[in-house]
Design an enzyme around this catalytic site. Sequence first.
Site, short mmCIF file in Angstrom:
data_model
loop_
_atom_site.label_atom_id
_atom_site.label_comp_id
_atom_site.label_asym_id
_atom_site.label_seq_id
_atom_site.Cartn_x
_atom_site.Cartn_y
_atom_site.Cartn_z
N LYS A 18 31.42 -32.07 -17.38
CA LYS A 18 31.43 -31.07 -18.27
C LYS A 18 32.89 -30.39 -17.94
CE LYS A 18 28.05 -28.56 -17.23
NZ LYS A 18 27.43 -29.39 -15.83
N ARG A 92 22.61 -22.19 -19.88
CA ARG A 92 21.80 -22.99 -19.00
C ARG A 92 20.24 -22.85 -18.91
NH1 ARG A 92 26.35 -23.63 -15.10
NH2 ARG A 92 25.70 -25.15 -13.42
N ARG A 124 33.33 -35.31 -5.44
CA ARG A 124 34.36 -34.68 -6.25
C ARG A 124 34.98 -33.17 -5.44
NH1 ARG A 124 31.16 -31.41 -11.00
NH2 ARG A 124 29.81 -30.45 -9.51
N ARG A 159 33.53 -28.08 -3.15
CA ARG A 159 32.46 -27.07 -3.30
C ARG A 159 31.41 -26.99 -2.37
NH1 ARG A 159 31.51 -26.90 -9.71
NH2 ARG A 159 29.53 -26.26 -8.77
N ARG A 170 19.95 -28.06 -7.56
CA ARG A 170 20.80 -27.97 -8.79
C ARG A 170 20.41 -28.81 -9.98
NH1 ARG A 170 26.56 -28.63 -7.05
NH2 ARG A 170 27.18 -28.21 -9.26
P1 AMP Z 1 28.93 -24.92 -12.21
O1 AMP Z 1 30.44 -24.61 -11.65
O2 AMP Z 1 28.73 -24.89 -13.50
O3 AMP Z 1 28.28 -26.23 -11.44
O4 AMP Z 1 28.02 -23.71 -11.71
C1 AMP Z 1 28.22 -23.10 -10.31
C2 AMP Z 1 27.08 -22.35 -10.00
O5 AMP Z 1 27.20 -21.11 -10.83
C3 AMP Z 1 25.61 -22.76 -10.60
O6 AMP Z 1 24.78 -23.75 -9.74
C4 AMP Z 1 24.93 -21.28 -10.85
O7 AMP Z 1 24.65 -20.46 -9.42
C5 AMP Z 1 26.29 -20.53 -11.05
N1 AMP Z 1 26.21 -20.47 -12.73
C6 AMP Z 1 27.15 -20.97 -13.43
N2 AMP Z 1 26.94 -20.93 -14.71
C7 AMP Z 1 25.63 -20.38 -14.75
C8 AMP Z 1 24.78 -19.88 -15.75
N3 AMP Z 1 24.96 -20.19 -17.08
N4 AMP Z 1 23.39 -19.49 -15.70
C9 AMP Z 1 23.42 -18.98 -14.22
N5 AMP Z 1 24.02 -19.48 -13.25
C10 AMP Z 1 25.05 -20.02 -13.43
#
Ligand code: AMP
Length: 216
Positions: A18, A92, A124, A159, A170
Site C-alpha cells: 500500500k 481499517r 522492509r 519499524r 497485525r
Molecule cells: P501502517 O503503517 O499502516 O502499517 O500502520 C501502523 C500502525 O498504526 C497500525 O498497526 C496501527 O497501530 C496504527 N494505525 C494505522 N492506521 C490505522 C487505522 N486506520 N486505524 C487504527 N490504527 C491505525
Amino acid sequence: MIMLGRRLVLLGPPGSGKGTQGDLLSQRYGIPKISTGDMLRRMRDDPALGPSIRGYQDSGGLVVDEILFPVVENRLRNPDCAGGYIFDGFPRTLEQAKWLGERVDTVVSLGVPDSVLVERVRYRFTCEDCGAIYNTKLSKPKVEGKCGKEECCGELFQRPDDKPETVAERLKKYREKTEPLIDYYRKRGILKELKFGEEDVAVDVVFGRVVAAIES
Ligand code: AMP
C-alpha cells in the site's frame, strides 16, 4: 487525464504494498498519499496522545477512533486534498469506513498471500529522513544501511512493529477487522480487487495493474 473522482483507498494487509503503490500513485496523479500509520508515528512523542499511540502500535493493535478521526478530518481539510487523495491504511474497520462515508470513489484491494507478506515485512526498511521504503532483499541500497535517493542518504531503519510476533498480530487484526471491508466496498460497487500469487511480483508490475484497475 481525468482528475475527478480520484479519492482512492488502498486496502490490503501489512506488506501488501500500500505504501509503495500509494507513493507511485501520488506522483502519477499529483495528489497526496495519506498514510494514517505515518501520521500516527509522527505523533508518538506527543505528550498527551503519544503514550497511548505507542501502546497500540507497538502491540500491533489499532489506534482508537477518538484519536484517529480528528487527525484524518484535519488532514482532509488541507487544500492539497481538493483534487483527490490516496488513503494508505485507512479505513481499517467497518466503523471507520462508515465514518469516511461517501468521501471515496475507488477502493483497490491488494490480495497477497501470507507467505509473501511475512517475507516482505522481514526485509522492509524505511529511510528515517525521506520515508522511502526499501526491500533490502530485492533492491539493495547502494550504500548498506543508507537511503539511495538523490540528496538524501538518511539512515535506514526497521519499524519496531515489523518484528515477526507483532506482524502476526497485525495480520490477525487485518483478517478480523479490515478484510470485511472488501465485501463492504464490493457491495457499494467501487471495489477493484487485485490478487497476486505466491511469486513475489515486481513493484512496477503491481503498479501497472493498480493503474489499469483505477482507470478501467
Ligand atoms: P501502517 O503503517 O499502516 O502499517 O500502520 C501502523 C500502525 O498504526 C497500525 O498497526 C496501527 O497501530 C496504527 N494505525 C494505522 N492506521 C490505522 C487505522 N486506520 N486505524 C487504527 N490504527 C491505525
